[in-house]
Design an enzyme around this catalytic site. Structure first.
Site, PDB file in Angstrom:
ATOM      1  N   ARG A  74       0.837  -1.199   0.000  1.00 28.72           N
ATOM      2  CA  ARG A  74       0.000   0.000   0.000  1.00 28.72           C
ATOM      3  C   ARG A  74       0.871   1.248   0.000  1.00 28.72           C
ATOM      4  O   ARG A  74       1.933   1.285   0.609  1.00 28.72           O
ATOM      5  CB  ARG A  74      -0.902   0.015   1.239  1.00 28.72           C
ATOM      6  CG  ARG A  74      -2.101  -0.909   1.137  1.00 28.72           C
ATOM      7  CD  ARG A  74      -3.014  -0.800   2.347  1.00 28.72           C
ATOM      8  NE  ARG A  74      -2.415  -1.364   3.531  1.00 28.72           N
ATOM      9  CZ  ARG A  74      -1.816  -0.670   4.472  1.00 28.72           C
ATOM     10  NH1 ARG A  74      -1.738   0.638   4.419  1.00 28.72           N
ATOM     11  NH2 ARG A  74      -1.279  -1.284   5.510  1.00 28.72           N
ATOM     12  N   TYR A 203      -1.482  -3.021  -6.885  1.00 34.01           N
ATOM     13  CA  TYR A 203      -1.361  -3.745  -5.618  1.00 34.01           C
ATOM     14  C   TYR A 203      -2.714  -3.840  -4.900  1.00 34.01           C
ATOM     15  O   TYR A 203      -3.466  -2.857  -4.848  1.00 34.01           O
ATOM     16  CB  TYR A 203      -0.330  -3.048  -4.704  1.00 34.01           C
ATOM     17  CG  TYR A 203      -0.345  -3.685  -3.339  1.00 34.01           C
ATOM     18  CD1 TYR A 203       0.213  -4.956  -3.154  1.00 34.01           C
ATOM     19  CD2 TYR A 203      -0.979  -3.079  -2.266  1.00 34.01           C
ATOM     20  CE1 TYR A 203       0.134  -5.586  -1.922  1.00 34.01           C
ATOM     21  CE2 TYR A 203      -1.053  -3.703  -1.028  1.00 34.01           C
ATOM     22  CZ  TYR A 203      -0.491  -4.954  -0.865  1.00 34.01           C
ATOM     23  OH  TYR A 203      -0.573  -5.587   0.352  1.00 34.01           O
ATOM     24  N   LYS A 212      -9.757  -2.118   1.229  1.00 31.81           N
ATOM     25  CA  LYS A 212      -9.411  -1.034   2.161  1.00 31.81           C
ATOM     26  C   LYS A 212     -10.155   0.255   1.818  1.00 31.81           C
ATOM     27  O   LYS A 212     -10.589   0.982   2.702  1.00 31.81           O
ATOM     28  CB  LYS A 212      -7.904  -0.778   2.132  1.00 31.81           C
ATOM     29  CG  LYS A 212      -7.060  -2.001   2.447  1.00 31.81           C
ATOM     30  CD  LYS A 212      -7.301  -2.478   3.849  1.00 31.81           C
ATOM     31  CE  LYS A 212      -6.342  -3.597   4.211  1.00 31.81           C
ATOM     32  NZ  LYS A 212      -6.572  -4.112   5.556  1.00 31.81           N
ATOM     33  N   HIS A 232     -10.596  -2.513  11.323  1.00 31.56           N
ATOM     34  CA  HIS A 232      -9.543  -3.383  10.804  1.00 31.56           C
ATOM     35  C   HIS A 232      -9.394  -4.566  11.763  1.00 31.56           C
ATOM     36  O   HIS A 232      -8.434  -4.650  12.533  1.00 31.56           O
ATOM     37  CB  HIS A 232      -8.244  -2.562  10.729  1.00 31.56           C
ATOM     38  CG  HIS A 232      -7.154  -3.197   9.935  1.00 31.56           C
ATOM     39  ND1 HIS A 232      -5.819  -2.926  10.154  1.00 31.56           N
ATOM     40  CD2 HIS A 232      -7.188  -4.078   8.910  1.00 31.56           C
ATOM     41  CE1 HIS A 232      -5.092  -3.608   9.298  1.00 31.56           C
ATOM     42  NE2 HIS A 232      -5.886  -4.318   8.536  1.00 31.56           N
ATOM     43  N   SER A 254      -1.525  -4.122  10.080  1.00 26.82           N
ATOM     44  CA  SER A 254      -1.270  -5.010   8.942  1.00 26.82           C
ATOM     45  C   SER A 254      -0.043  -5.885   9.191  1.00 26.82           C
ATOM     46  O   SER A 254       0.950  -5.420   9.771  1.00 26.82           O
ATOM     47  CB  SER A 254      -1.004  -4.165   7.692  1.00 26.82           C
ATOM     48  OG  SER A 254      -2.034  -3.237   7.516  1.00 26.82           O
ATOM     49  N   CYS A 256       0.527  -8.370  11.177  1.00 28.06           N
ATOM     50  CA  CYS A 256       0.867  -8.674  12.571  1.00 28.06           C
ATOM     51  C   CYS A 256       0.154  -9.935  13.042  1.00 28.06           C
ATOM     52  O   CYS A 256      -0.102 -10.110  14.229  1.00 28.06           O
ATOM     53  CB  CYS A 256       0.511  -7.501  13.479  1.00 28.06           C
ATOM     54  SG  CYS A 256       1.618  -6.104  13.301  1.00 28.06           S
ATOM     55  N   ASP A 281      -9.703  -9.809   8.401  1.00 27.98           N
ATOM     56  CA  ASP A 281      -9.115  -8.474   8.184  1.00 27.98           C
ATOM     57  C   ASP A 281     -10.058  -7.312   8.497  1.00 27.98           C
ATOM     58  O   ASP A 281      -9.595  -6.285   8.973  1.00 27.98           O
ATOM     59  CB  ASP A 281      -8.653  -8.358   6.722  1.00 27.98           C
ATOM     60  CG  ASP A 281      -7.742  -7.170   6.482  1.00 27.98           C
ATOM     61  OD1 ASP A 281      -6.865  -6.921   7.336  1.00 27.98           O
ATOM     62  OD2 ASP A 281      -7.894  -6.476   5.470  1.00 27.98           O
ATOM     63  N   ARG A 372       1.756 -12.140  -1.225  1.00 29.81           N
ATOM     64  CA  ARG A 372       0.387 -12.395  -0.776  1.00 29.81           C
ATOM     65  C   ARG A 372      -0.212 -13.638  -1.408  1.00 29.81           C
ATOM     66  O   ARG A 372       0.223 -14.081  -2.481  1.00 29.81           O
ATOM     67  CB  ARG A 372      -0.498 -11.200  -1.160  1.00 29.81           C
ATOM     68  CG  ARG A 372      -0.130  -9.900  -0.479  1.00 29.81           C
ATOM     69  CD  ARG A 372      -0.587  -9.895   0.937  1.00 29.81           C
ATOM     70  NE  ARG A 372      -0.195  -8.711   1.664  1.00 29.81           N
ATOM     71  CZ  ARG A 372      -0.934  -8.147   2.617  1.00 29.81           C
ATOM     72  NH1 ARG A 372      -2.085  -8.666   2.970  1.00 29.81           N
ATOM     73  NH2 ARG A 372      -0.498  -7.099   3.270  1.00 29.81           N
TER      74      ARG A 372
END
Ligand code: OXD
Ligand code: MN
Length: 587
Positions: A74, A203, A212, A232, A254, A256, A281, A372
């Site tokens: 991002r 992306y 998002k 989130h 993000s 984690c 998420d 990803r």
């Protein structure tokens, strides 16, 4: 071309006609969301070498996409919220006036799809029949976006049917790949117009606009007006050996470990315990008529971080990725299987840029650290199909990545102190966003990159939502990442996190006493079970739970200064709660 714009929704047609005039595609393709359409797009992308089939015997229907090396995460510094008033957006966001925002990106879109296909993706966030579902249409020139949106959302003809009856009430998202130069990249949000314009990045977080951009930035703005929360957060059901199930939502920054926690498998010493994955998420949280907080996961897939995913850290994900998965920027083995750091004992032959082991620089990882996987929720064996009305939330966890200071777990004494625990979150930056990694920054509720409005108003809104709840979830703070003086993680994490969840559930059900501390309630040492955890002593657990009052007070002084940056919007009760906690920690 405009003759192809013929939905039954005039608002949609009007917008699409404007877009066609602006971007001038060679053709318009309405996505119907079918498997045949997906297969065709994949085979076209394989033919054009944009997608590479992986070993189809061991990874059936799995493909690799290699992104432009400057387009791997991002781009927070290029992400803007555009409104009439700057104060609505706050210093937590980059701001432009709506007019300036359009003026900055529109010239880039002019003629930007010449010679290309413009895909129209009607999508739904949330179960199609849910009263909480939200709708949008993404226009893109990227088939990679289409195939990812197919996995991440409900999309296609059945969604268009619904949008046909919505009038103007859907999000308009315009995405164009451009030349991928960061100098011509903008991710612009216009919450007052329910519109997104994203240019110059393919992306996921910048280009899959349902995720998002819509489900967090625009949705958080909308949620503020309508009295709910877009967060989130992962959502899990925790089932104990007696068959009782409790739902927990948990916010972590993000990369984690949200996906790992969402799919946790308890260790052998926890027979009969089971975790159900509702989402990994994003959570939309609604105060219900019964005074409880109800949650849905607006997504239909997982866009997870591959590195570190293994049989040990996340067995469900490890197996789910063996079929029907799109990989982005992973490495490859000699037998054409995907490879990433921490996967297994196999060796990489190519790095994420396609360079062979001999060409690649030794110190560089083979998979990009933000590589990803995209996979439908239905592929996950712990996935729980969510009811349209959502699931009731008994506990909320806020979790940051902190090497020092923050104990393994504590429970806030009440909703306000819970909001303080979330708002005070600071965490180390990760590879999910471009920029330096490991830098400590304020990340309230893990929403720093995603809150579509002023944090001062956001904290006030959290407090207001609490007032609507006669049975609010209990709020906890966790830190799996505390390190000892040698820089070793003190807590084993992953499946062992069930030990903390067990305490969380017991406390939420009022079944356990706790120690009272200025920070909140702490476990009485033996209440976090160490059975079967041979490497850990009660003394080590005590160190994990230790709170250094003076150091914590110093941290909260910084948090207070941060809160004050958002004054006069910051609620005075939050400032007072923070000041009171500092005073208690010092005494
Ligand atoms: C994500 C992120 O991709 O938070 O979920 O960056
Ligand atoms: Mn995320």
């Amino acid at each position: 071309m405009n003759s192809q714009i013929n939905s039954a929704n005039q608002y949609l047609n009007d917008w699409l006609k404007q877009v066609v005039d602006q971007v001038q595609p060679s053709q318009v393709k309405w996505c119907d969301g079918s498997d045949e359409e997906y297969d065709q797009l994949v085979s076209d992308m394989v033919a054009s070498q944009d997608l590479m089939p992986l070993n189809q015997e061991t990874y059936p229907n799995c493909f690799l996409y290699r992104s432009h090396p400057d387009d791997v995460a991002r781009s927070e510094h290029l992400t803007y919220i555009c409104t009439k008033e700057k104060s609505d957006v706050g210093d937590n966001n980059n701001w432009l006036s709506s007019q300036d925002g359009h003026q900055r990106v529109d010239p880039l879109f002019a003629g930007s799809m010449k010679g290309r296909t413009m895909y129209v993706i009607p999508y739904c966030m949330g179960p199609l029949e849910s009263p909480y579902a939200q709708f949008g249409v993404e226009v893109t020139d990227s088939p990679y976006v289409v195939v990812n949106m197919k996995k991440m959302t409900t999309m296609g003809s059945q969604v268009l049917e619904k949008i046909n009856h919505l009038g103007p009430k859907f999000v308009r998202g315009l995405h164009c790949t451009g030349d991928l130069s960061p100098n011509r990249r903008w991710i612009m949000h216009f919450p007052e117009e329910m519109m997104i314009k994203s240019f110059g990045s393919g992306y996921g977080g910048n280009a899959l606009l349902g995720k998002k951009c819509h489900a967090l930035r625009l949705a958080s703005y909308q949620a503020k007006q309508e009295g709910w929360l877009a967060e989130h957060m992962l959502i899990v059901g925790i089932e104990n050996p007696q068959g009782e199930k409790v739902y927990v939502a948990a916010a972590f920054p993000s990369a984690c470990g949200k996906t790992n926690l969402a799919m946790l498998i308890p260790p052998e010493s926890y027979p009969g315990w089971k975790i159900w994955t509702v989402g990994d998420d994003i959570a939309w949280l609604f105060p219900g008529d019964d005074g409880r907080l109800w949650a849905i996961n607006p997504e239909a897939g997982f866009f997870g971080v591959a590195p570190g995913t293994s049989e040990k850290t996340n067995p469900h994900a490890f197996h789910m990725l063996r079929k029907n998965t799109l990989f982005t920027n992973v490495g490859l083995t000699a037998s054409n299987e995907p490879w990433w750091e921490g996967k297994d004992k196999s060796s990489p032959a190519y790095n994420w840029r396609g360079q062979s082991a001999s060409e690649s620089t030794n110190s560089q990882p083979f998979a990009h650290p933000n590589a990803r996987f995209t996979v439908s929720c239905a592929e996950c064996s712990s996935y729980e199909q969510q009811p349209p009305g959502g699931v009731p939330i008994s506990a909320i966890l806020f979790g940051s990545r902190r090497a020092e200071l923050v104990p393994l777990v504590f429970q806030a004494k009440n909703w306000l102190e819970g909001v303080l625990a979330g708002a005070a979150m600071c965490s180390e930056t990760t590879a999910a966003a471009t920029g330096e990694i490991g830098v400590l920054r304020n990340d309230p509720m893990a929403m720093k990159p995603f809150c579509g409005y002023n944090f001062g108003d956001y904290w006030a809104h959290w407090i207001e939502v609490g007032k609507k709840l006669s049975h609010p979830p209990q709020i906890f703070h966790v830190n799996w990442f505390r390190q000892d003086k040698d820089g070793q993680f003190m807590w084993p994490g992953f499946g062992e996190n069930i030990r903390v969840l067990e305490w969380v559930v017991a406390r939420s059900n009022n079944r356990l006493d706790a120690q009272v501390s200025p920070l909140g309630y702490l476990p009485i040492g033996s209440d976090i079970s160490l059975t079967g955890l041979d490497d850990m002593t009660p003394e080590e657990l005590a160190r994990l739970l230790y709170v250094d009052g003076a150091a914590y007070a110093a941290h909260l002084e910084n948090v207070l200064a941060y809160f004050k940056k958002f004054s006069p919007k910051t609620p005075s009760v939050l400032l007072e709660a923070c000041q009171a906690m500092i005073a208690q920690l010092k005494s």
